[in-house]
Design a protein around this motif. Structure first.
Motif, PDB file in Angstrom:
ATOM      1  N   THR A  24       4.158  -1.889  10.853  1.00  0.00           N
ATOM      2  CA  THR A  24       4.466  -1.921  10.322  1.00  0.00           C
ATOM      3  C   THR A  24       4.632  -3.698   8.781  1.00  0.00           C
ATOM      4  OG1 THR A  24       7.400  -1.623   9.130  1.00  0.00           O
ATOM      5  CG2 THR A  24       6.780  -2.944  11.313  1.00  0.00           C
ATOM      6  N   SER A  25       4.989  -3.335   7.840  1.00  0.00           N
ATOM      7  CA  SER A  25       4.923  -4.470   7.081  1.00  0.00           C
ATOM      8  C   SER A  25       6.281  -5.456   7.588  1.00  0.00           C
ATOM      9  CB  SER A  25       4.442  -4.228   5.609  1.00  0.00           C
ATOM     10  OG  SER A  25       5.061  -3.021   4.787  1.00  0.00           O
ATOM     11  N   ALA A  50      -6.356  -2.609   5.175  1.00  0.00           N
ATOM     12  CA  ALA A  50      -6.516  -1.651   3.804  1.00  0.00           C
ATOM     13  C   ALA A  50      -7.664  -2.097   2.839  1.00  0.00           C
ATOM     14  CB  ALA A  50      -5.139  -1.770   2.832  1.00  0.00           C
ATOM     15  N   ASP A  60      -0.045  -7.560   7.237  1.00  0.00           N
ATOM     16  CA  ASP A  60      -0.146  -7.834   6.291  1.00  0.00           C
ATOM     17  C   ASP A  60       0.870  -6.232   5.081  1.00  0.00           C
ATOM     18  OD1 ASP A  60       0.132 -10.965   6.150  1.00  0.00           O
ATOM     19  OD2 ASP A  60      -1.668 -10.385   5.923  1.00  0.00           O
ATOM     20  N   ALA A  61      -0.423  -5.460   5.103  1.00  0.00           N
ATOM     21  CA  ALA A  61      -0.643  -4.319   3.959  1.00  0.00           C
ATOM     22  C   ALA A  61      -0.666  -2.822   5.383  1.00  0.00           C
ATOM     23  CB  ALA A  61      -1.471  -4.306   3.161  1.00  0.00           C
ATOM     24  N   ASP A  87      -9.423  -7.731   5.394  1.00  0.00           N
ATOM     25  CA  ASP A  87      -8.461  -6.913   4.263  1.00  0.00           C
ATOM     26  C   ASP A  87      -8.688  -5.599   5.379  1.00  0.00           C
ATOM     27  OD1 ASP A  87      -6.388  -5.668   3.740  1.00  0.00           O
ATOM     28  OD2 ASP A  87      -7.175  -5.901   1.323  1.00  0.00           O
ATOM     29  N   THR A  93      -0.227   6.942   3.813  1.00  0.00           N
ATOM     30  CA  THR A  93      -0.394   6.014   5.197  1.00  0.00           C
ATOM     31  C   THR A  93      -2.161   6.837   5.251  1.00  0.00           C
ATOM     32  OG1 THR A  93       1.927   5.544   6.076  1.00  0.00           O
ATOM     33  CG2 THR A  93       0.039   5.319   7.505  1.00  0.00           C
TER      34      THR A  93
END
Length: 85
Positions: free
Chosen positions: A2-3, A72, A34-35, A70, A44
């Motif tokens: 989760t973020s 994402a 973070d994301a 990152d 998702t």
């Protein structure tokens, strides 16, 4: 995964109990990121989330080289096209 920074297993257990859900419905391990990886559609990215979960499960010394990546990918980019530098 989760973020939400305030996520905790205890809070989820309390909520599950309040709505009548079984304790087995609550994840044993909650990771705050973070994301959460998303697809270009905003849904998702389960492949990316699985990769991130595996990375987070590794000992710190084994993943130290990729901490600056990152999790994402840019919108419209599939996880298969990501490279670790």
């Amino acid at each position: 995964m989760t973020s939400r920074r305030d996520a905790s297993r205890e809070a989820l257990q309390k909520h599950a109990k309040a709505i009548g859900a079984h304790d087995l419905a609550v994840p044993a391990d909650i990771r705050v990121v973070d994301a959460v990886p998303l697809l270009g559609s905003g849904k998702t990215d389960y492949v990316g989330a699985t990769m991130l979960a595996r990375k987070l499960g590794e000992p710190l010394q084994e993943r130290a080289y990729c901490d600056d990546i990152d999790p994402a990918p840019p919108s419209g980019t599939s996880v298969e096209h990501m490279t670790v530098q």
